[in-house]
Design a protein around this motif. Structure first.
Motif, PDB file in Angstrom:
ATOM      1  N   ILE A   1       0.837  -1.205   0.000  1.00 26.54           N
ATOM      2  CA  ILE A   1       0.000   0.000   0.000  1.00 26.54           C
ATOM      3  C   ILE A   1       0.870   1.253   0.000  1.00 26.54           C
ATOM      4  O   ILE A   1       0.684   2.155  -0.817  1.00 26.54           O
ATOM      5  CB  ILE A   1      -0.949   0.027   1.221  1.00 26.54           C
TER       6      ILE A   1
ATOM      7  N   THR B   1      -8.988  -2.860  -1.732  1.00 24.19           N
ATOM      8  CA  THR B   1      -9.805  -1.970  -0.906  1.00 24.19           C
ATOM      9  C   THR B   1      -8.935  -0.944  -0.196  1.00 24.19           C
ATOM     10  O   THR B   1      -9.278   0.242  -0.154  1.00 24.19           O
ATOM     11  CB  THR B   1     -10.602  -2.784   0.134  1.00 24.19           C
ATOM     12  N   ARG B   2      -7.816  -1.373   0.320  1.00 20.58           N
ATOM     13  CA  ARG B   2      -6.927  -0.438   1.023  1.00 20.58           C
ATOM     14  C   ARG B   2      -6.349   0.587   0.068  1.00 20.58           C
ATOM     15  O   ARG B   2      -6.219   1.764   0.413  1.00 20.58           O
ATOM     16  CB  ARG B   2      -5.819  -1.209   1.744  1.00 20.58           C
TER      17      ARG B   2
ATOM     18  N   VAL C   1      -7.778   1.705  -2.682  1.00 18.69           N
ATOM     19  CA  VAL C   1      -8.869   2.646  -2.983  1.00 18.69           C
ATOM     20  C   VAL C   1      -8.925   3.744  -1.931  1.00 18.69           C
ATOM     21  O   VAL C   1      -9.122   4.917  -2.253  1.00 18.69           O
ATOM     22  CB  VAL C   1     -10.226   1.900  -3.073  1.00 18.69           C
ATOM     23  N   HIS C   2      -8.739   3.381  -0.680  1.00 14.52           N
ATOM     24  CA  HIS C   2      -8.835   4.350   0.411  1.00 14.52           C
ATOM     25  C   HIS C   2      -7.587   5.206   0.593  1.00 14.52           C
ATOM     26  O   HIS C   2      -7.676   6.316   1.111  1.00 14.52           O
ATOM     27  CB  HIS C   2      -9.175   3.638   1.725  1.00 14.52           C
ATOM     28  N   GLU C   3      -6.436   4.722   0.167  1.00 10.86           N
ATOM     29  CA  GLU C   3      -5.179   5.406   0.460  1.00 10.86           C
ATOM     30  C   GLU C   3      -4.648   6.301  -0.660  1.00 10.86           C
ATOM     31  O   GLU C   3      -4.032   7.319  -0.381  1.00 10.86           O
ATOM     32  CB  GLU C   3      -4.098   4.392   0.829  1.00 10.86           C
TER      33      GLU C   3
END
Length: 142
Positions: A93, A128-129, A131-133
């Motif tokens: 990430i 998913t991570r 997308v958020h970061e």
């Protein structure tokens, strides 16, 4: 989508993301693709590891990342798409976020499932991570 980052682990899902860009480039040929493979830090067991051995482990991990990237490179080259490959060592990430900023990418295109299904169950999906970061749009390819 002009400067695209593709996190690539060699999985069929990651290859579908590359294929999506190949198809997309038929209508929009001016894209630039950055393919990144992130290798984990070598796991060290024991009391002592020499500096030369640590360097060999890092070099081996980077070479493995570049070897994985060759599949993506072949697909992009066959489609005559402007691309660069990158292999780095670190946490996925954080390295993807760093690459987006350093390479000036305005989109991330990636598969929804990678090679680590157990990791998805234990820690949550990498997709998913990301997308958020990341500070740019993310396109997930099934």
């Amino acid at each position: 989508m002009q400067n695209v980052l593709v996190p690539f682990d060699g999985s069929s899902s990651a290859k579908r993301a590359i294929q999506y860009l190949v198809d997309f480039s038929a209508e929009y040929p001016a894209i630039k693709v950055h393919v990144i493979n992130v290798q984990s830090e070598p796991k060290l067991y024991g009391n002592y590891v020499s500096a030369s051995m640590l360097e060999q482990l890092h070099d081996g991990a980077l070479q493995h990342g570049q070897d994985i990237n060759t599949d993506a490179a072949a697909m992009l080259e066959a489609a005559n798409i402007n691309f660069e490959t990158h292999a780095v060592i670190g946490e996925v990430i954080g390295e993807v976020v760093k690459a987006v900023k350093q390479l000036g990418c305005n989109t991330v295109v990636m598969g929804t499932r990678g090679m680590s299904n157990l990791g998805n169950l234990v820690m949550g999906s990498v997709a998913t991570r990301i997308v958020h970061e990341v500070p740019v749009p993310v396109l997930l390819i099934k």
